[in-house]
Design a protein around this motif. Structure first.
Motif, PDB file in Angstrom:
ATOM      1  N   ARG A 196       2.713-113.519  -7.918  1.00 12.94           N
ATOM      2  CA  ARG A 196       2.995-114.005  -8.978  1.00 12.94           C
ATOM      3  C   ARG A 196       4.066-112.571 -10.026  1.00 12.94           C
ATOM      4  N   GLU A 197       5.027-113.542 -11.015  1.00 18.51           N
ATOM      5  CA  GLU A 197       5.235-112.159 -11.736  1.00 18.51           C
ATOM      6  C   GLU A 197       4.104-111.242 -13.040  1.00 18.51           C
ATOM      7  N   GLN A 198       4.468-110.218 -12.809  1.00 20.27           N
ATOM      8  CA  GLN A 198       2.858-109.952 -13.489  1.00 20.27           C
ATOM      9  C   GLN A 198       4.028-109.188 -14.880  1.00 20.27           C
ATOM     10  N   PRO A 199       3.282-109.429 -16.213  1.00 22.63           N
ATOM     11  CA  PRO A 199       4.235-109.032 -17.490  1.00 22.63           C
ATOM     12  C   PRO A 199       3.728-107.205 -17.228  1.00 22.63           C
ATOM     13  N   SER A 200       5.041-106.199 -17.439  1.00 30.55           N
ATOM     14  CA  SER A 200       4.730-105.270 -18.409  1.00 30.55           C
ATOM     15  C   SER A 200       6.350-104.896 -19.591  1.00 30.55           C
ATOM     16  N   PHE A 201       4.709-104.501 -20.155  1.00 27.08           N
ATOM     17  CA  PHE A 201       5.515-103.889 -21.445  1.00 27.08           C
ATOM     18  C   PHE A 201       5.657-102.526 -21.805  1.00 27.08           C
ATOM     19  N   GLU A 202       6.555-102.208 -22.938  1.00 29.26           N
ATOM     20  CA  GLU A 202       7.451-100.954 -22.695  1.00 29.26           C
ATOM     21  C   GLU A 202       7.254-101.571 -24.555  1.00 29.26           C
ATOM     22  N   LEU A 203       7.354-100.715 -25.396  1.00 25.78           N
ATOM     23  CA  LEU A 203       7.182 -99.844 -26.799  1.00 25.78           C
ATOM     24  C   LEU A 203       8.394 -99.619 -26.970  1.00 25.78           C
ATOM     25  N   GLY A 204       9.497-100.094 -28.105  1.00 23.63           N
ATOM     26  CA  GLY A 204      10.569 -99.714 -28.384  1.00 23.63           C
ATOM     27  C   GLY A 204      11.166 -98.792 -29.818  1.00 23.63           C
ATOM     28  N   ASP A 205      11.773 -98.696 -29.974  1.00 30.26           N
ATOM     29  CA  ASP A 205      12.280 -98.475 -31.360  1.00 30.26           C
ATOM     30  C   ASP A 205      12.581 -99.320 -32.233  1.00 30.26           C
ATOM     31  N   GLU A 206      13.094-100.482 -32.064  1.00 33.28           N
ATOM     32  CA  GLU A 206      13.720-101.741 -32.408  1.00 33.28           C
ATOM     33  C   GLU A 206      12.408-102.672 -33.485  1.00 33.28           C
ATOM     34  N   VAL A 207      12.963-102.627 -35.182  1.00 34.77           N
ATOM     35  CA  VAL A 207      11.431-102.794 -36.064  1.00 34.77           C
ATOM     36  C   VAL A 207      11.894-104.281 -36.201  1.00 34.77           C
ATOM     37  N   ASN A 208      10.743-104.853 -36.134  1.00 32.53           N
ATOM     38  CA  ASN A 208      11.163-106.982 -36.706  1.00 32.53           C
ATOM     39  C   ASN A 208      10.994-107.184 -37.914  1.00 32.53           C
ATOM     40  N   ASP A 209      11.052-108.320 -38.666  1.00 32.04           N
ATOM     41  CA  ASP A 209      11.094-108.527 -39.676  1.00 32.04           C
ATOM     42  C   ASP A 209       9.638-107.778 -40.702  1.00 32.04           C
ATOM     43  N   GLN A 210       8.956-107.910 -39.676  1.00 33.56           N
ATOM     44  CA  GLN A 210       8.085-107.476 -40.759  1.00 33.56           C
ATOM     45  C   GLN A 210       7.659-105.790 -41.322  1.00 33.56           C
ATOM     46  N   GLY A 211       8.627-105.176 -40.326  1.00 31.95           N
ATOM     47  CA  GLY A 211       8.652-103.787 -40.189  1.00 31.95           C
ATOM     48  C   GLY A 211       7.786-102.789 -38.851  1.00 31.95           C
ATOM     49  N   GLY A 212       7.116-104.283 -38.221  1.00 31.43           N
ATOM     50  CA  GLY A 212       6.716-103.389 -36.895  1.00 31.43           C
ATOM     51  C   GLY A 212       7.360-103.663 -35.861  1.00 31.43           C
ATOM     52  N   ASN A 213       7.582-102.399 -34.462  1.00 38.10           N
ATOM     53  CA  ASN A 213       8.387-102.153 -33.569  1.00 38.10           C
ATOM     54  C   ASN A 213       8.102-103.509 -32.690  1.00 38.10           C
ATOM     55  N   VAL A 214       9.025-103.850 -31.980  1.00 39.94           N
ATOM     56  CA  VAL A 214       8.979-105.097 -30.689  1.00 39.94           C
ATOM     57  C   VAL A 214       8.727-103.532 -29.962  1.00 39.94           C
ATOM     58  N   VAL A 215       7.757-104.993 -28.785  1.00 40.91           N
ATOM     59  CA  VAL A 215       8.019-104.558 -27.846  1.00 40.91           C
ATOM     60  C   VAL A 215       8.595-104.842 -26.627  1.00 40.91           C
ATOM     61  N   SER A 216       8.979-105.113 -25.592  1.00 46.43           N
ATOM     62  CA  SER A 216       9.276-105.441 -24.212  1.00 46.43           C
ATOM     63  C   SER A 216       8.962-105.751 -23.646  1.00 46.43           C
ATOM     64  N   VAL A 217       9.061-107.084 -23.238  1.00 45.81           N
ATOM     65  CA  VAL A 217       8.359-108.153 -22.149  1.00 45.81           C
ATOM     66  C   VAL A 217       9.261-108.145 -20.517  1.00 45.81           C
ATOM     67  N   THR A 218       8.786-107.057 -19.763  1.00 42.39           N
ATOM     68  CA  THR A 218       9.556-107.307 -18.281  1.00 42.39           C
ATOM     69  C   THR A 218       8.668-107.810 -17.523  1.00 42.39           C
ATOM     70  N   TYR A 219       9.160-108.500 -15.994  1.00 38.37           N
ATOM     71  CA  TYR A 219       8.231-108.767 -15.076  1.00 38.37           C
ATOM     72  C   TYR A 219       8.634-108.467 -13.972  1.00 38.37           C
ATOM     73  N   SER A 220       7.712-108.287 -13.082  1.00 40.61           N
ATOM     74  CA  SER A 220       7.764-107.486 -11.801  1.00 40.61           C
ATOM     75  C   SER A 220       7.144-108.180 -11.068  1.00 40.61           C
ATOM     76  N   CYS A 221       6.704-108.104  -9.729  1.00 41.04           N
ATOM     77  CA  CYS A 221       6.285-109.195  -8.568  1.00 41.04           C
ATOM     78  C   CYS A 221       4.708-109.014  -8.034  1.00 41.04           C
ATOM     79  N   GLY A 222       3.400-108.922  -8.733  1.00 38.78           N
ATOM     80  CA  GLY A 222       2.455-108.854  -7.933  1.00 38.78           C
ATOM     81  C   GLY A 222       1.791-109.466  -7.993  1.00 38.78           C
TER      82      GLY A 222
END
Length: 548
Positions: free
Chosen positions: A344-370
């Motif tokens: 099934r879909e298994q999430p992978s997380f990547e910490l980027g430089d994009e900043v959210n409204d609260q001043g924290g960083n955005v973690v991008s969630v991608t999926y792959s099979c596993g």
């Protein structure tokens, strides 16, 4: 204060000459803390003077803050380490002997300052930092940075006692929450950099290169459909009678399933797409390679027997049974995989430089099979590698078999091609941590499509070309011998009449291959040719011997 508490009032009053007396029930004439509260409240009510030991900060002390009966601290000699080391012990404080209760004069100093401390469980650091940075909790760093002063605690205690609704239960909770709401900026100062983080699902599977890979997969799948229709319509030609139409169609079915896998892998992973991908690839490669292995093994067996001038019989039904039995076990494995631990879909997380409204960083969630366990995937990879290993060994063994007799050249190239693409697929397994899942899916899709396209060109392209030219691959005429080619078997040249697993109108003694009632025989003309050649050879040898 009761002697069980860390109070040194008896020592302090005796050695410092403070004229106070107590009549409590404890051995040191002290009182329990609850009774002391009642005594102080009574003194407040009667406006009486009182001196007593109490802790600071404390909610009871704060309850009198700003009133006429507010606690006023008494300053005693400054505490030193020597004084602290010579304090009266608990046993001495609770002793019935007054001399022991008094202790030493050097221990009659004021109470030392007790700094506020944070209690953190010992394994919090390890628990926090063993998690990947993208998913790591900020709790440990926040607790390490967070500070509260005695003034902050005093404010909470004041709110606690001022509320006076449920003092021993809900009030302290309400007072704490109120303080947090009023001092939120103080708390925010303890939040580590890059927090609070926000997880955002990535739309990476909407990239243009994935659509391109999908288009290539659709094209290859359509090519397989056209190839299958052409193969079936030309099933009675000499080329496909040599190839055995059933085996040719099974290989096409396997290639078609692999092409479907090249399409499904470009879709956003889900339970359905991941499970179907596993089925398409494993069954597809099995149907593609098992018929080839069975066929090449039969060719090698027949040629080995021919070199020894032995009769060999090949039952075509048994060959089919081998293919279907192995495929059945693969299906059973896939059923167990899908039931016990489906991919099934298994999430992978990547910490980027994009900043959210609260001043924290955005973690991008991608999926792959596993699956939860990688064992299923490893078993499927080992199975495909085993198929290719066996196929490669057989292809090498049949490299000396002439292509006029069978398809060993085409089958060998097909095996080598499949081996090359599976090696590339295996390399991609080691790139999963360094390449984005959508790019890896695109790369694998092109691998599946290329594998299928190249194998169609290797195995079926020459057959269609020979039929198109109208040469020996065209349809048979009545009474025409199927394979009037000469093949060297040992030191004897024989004319073979019939395809590898084909049929012959006549049966005669000599080298034969029989499959489910269809026999592969040496014709009478071939035997006559063999007799003539053997006779000529004998005459030549006799003449040479006579001359010698």
């Amino acid at each position: 204060m009761d002697c069980d508490c860390d109070s040194f009032v008896v020592t302090q009053t005796y050695w410092l000459g403070i004229g106070l007396a107590s009549e409590g029930p404890s051995p040191n004439s002290g009182y329990k803390w609850g009774i002391l509260k009642d005594i102080y409240n009574a003194a407040n009510a009667t406006n009486s003077d009182i001196i007593m030991f109490w802790y600071n900060p404390d909610p009871f002390l704060q309850s009198f803050h700003g009133t006429d009966y507010e606690f006023v601290p008494i300053v005693l000699p400054t505490p030193t380490q020597e004084c602290i080391d010579n304090r009266a012990t608990k046993e001495a404080r609770c002793s019935s002997n007054l001399t022991e209760q008094y202790g030493l004069e050097v221990g009659a100093c004021d109470s030392e300052q007790q700094n506020l401390k944070k209690a953190i469980v010992s394994n919090l650091y390890e628990t926090t930092y063993k998690v990947d940075e993208e998913l790591r909790s900020p709790a440990y760093d926040a607790l390490k940075t967070f500070k509260m002063t005695e003034l902050h605690i005093a404010e909470i205690f004041t709110n606690w006692y001022d509320r006076n609704i449920d003092r021993d239960n809900f009030d302290p909770r309400e007072a704490t929450c109120r303080w947090i709401a009023e001092n939120i900026d103080t708390l925010k100062a303890s939040i580590p950099r890059s927090y609070p983080r926000e997880q955002r699902p990535s739309n990476s599977f909407e990239a243009g290169y994935l659509y391109a890979a999908m288009a290539v997969g659709v094209f290859v799948a359509l090519l397989l459909v056209v190839t299958t229709l052409l193969t079936y319509s030309l099933r009675k030609t000499k080329v496909f009678r040599y190839a055995q139409i059933e085996f040719a169609l099974m290989v096409l079915a396997g290639l078609f399933l692999v092409s479907l896998g090249s399409i499904v892998i470009t879709i956003k992973p889900s339970l359905g797409s991941c499970t179907s991908l596993a089925w398409f690839l494993l069954v597809g490669y099995t149907l593609e390679l098992i018929p080839v292995i069975v066929k090449v093994a039969a060719i090698n067996k027949m040629m080995s027997a021919a070199k020894k001038m032995k009769r060999v019989e090949l039952d075509r039904k048994k060959l089919y049974y081998v293919v279907f039995a192995i495929t059945f076990f693969v299906v059973v494995f896939l059923v167990a995989w899908s039931a016990a631990d489906p991919p099934r879909e298994q999430p992978s997380f990547e910490l980027g430089d994009e900043v959210n409204d609260q001043g924290g960083n955005v973690v991008s969630v991608t999926y792959s099979c596993g699956s939860n366990s990688d064992s299923w995937l490893y078993i499927s990879i080992v199975w495909q590698a085993l198929l290719l290993l066996v196929a490669t060994v057989l292809a090498v063994q049949s490299r000396d078999v002439r292509s006029e007799f069978n398809e060993s050249t085409q089958l060998g190239f097909l095996i080598y091609s499949s081996f090359f693409f599976v090696v590339i697929r295996t390399i991609t397994l080691f790139l999963e941590t360094s390449i984005a899942s959508n790019k890896l899916a695109c790369f694998r899709s092109f691998i599946f499509s290329s594998d299928t396209f190249v194998n169609v060109g290797i195995y079926y392209g020459p057959k269609f070309w020979e039929i198109y030219k109208g040469g020996e691959g065209a349809s048979l005429s009545l009474g025409e011998s199927i394979a009037p080619k000469s093949v060297v078997i040992g030191s004897v040249v024989r004319k073979l009449s019939g395809p590898l697993f084909g049929s012959s109108a006549r049966r005669s003694s000599g080298f034969s291959s029989r499959s489910a009632g269809d026999d592969f025989d040496v014709s009478a003309e071939a035997e006559a040719g063999v007799g003539a050649e053997v006779g000529a050879k004998a005459e030549a040898e006799a003449a040479a011997a006579a001359e010698h």
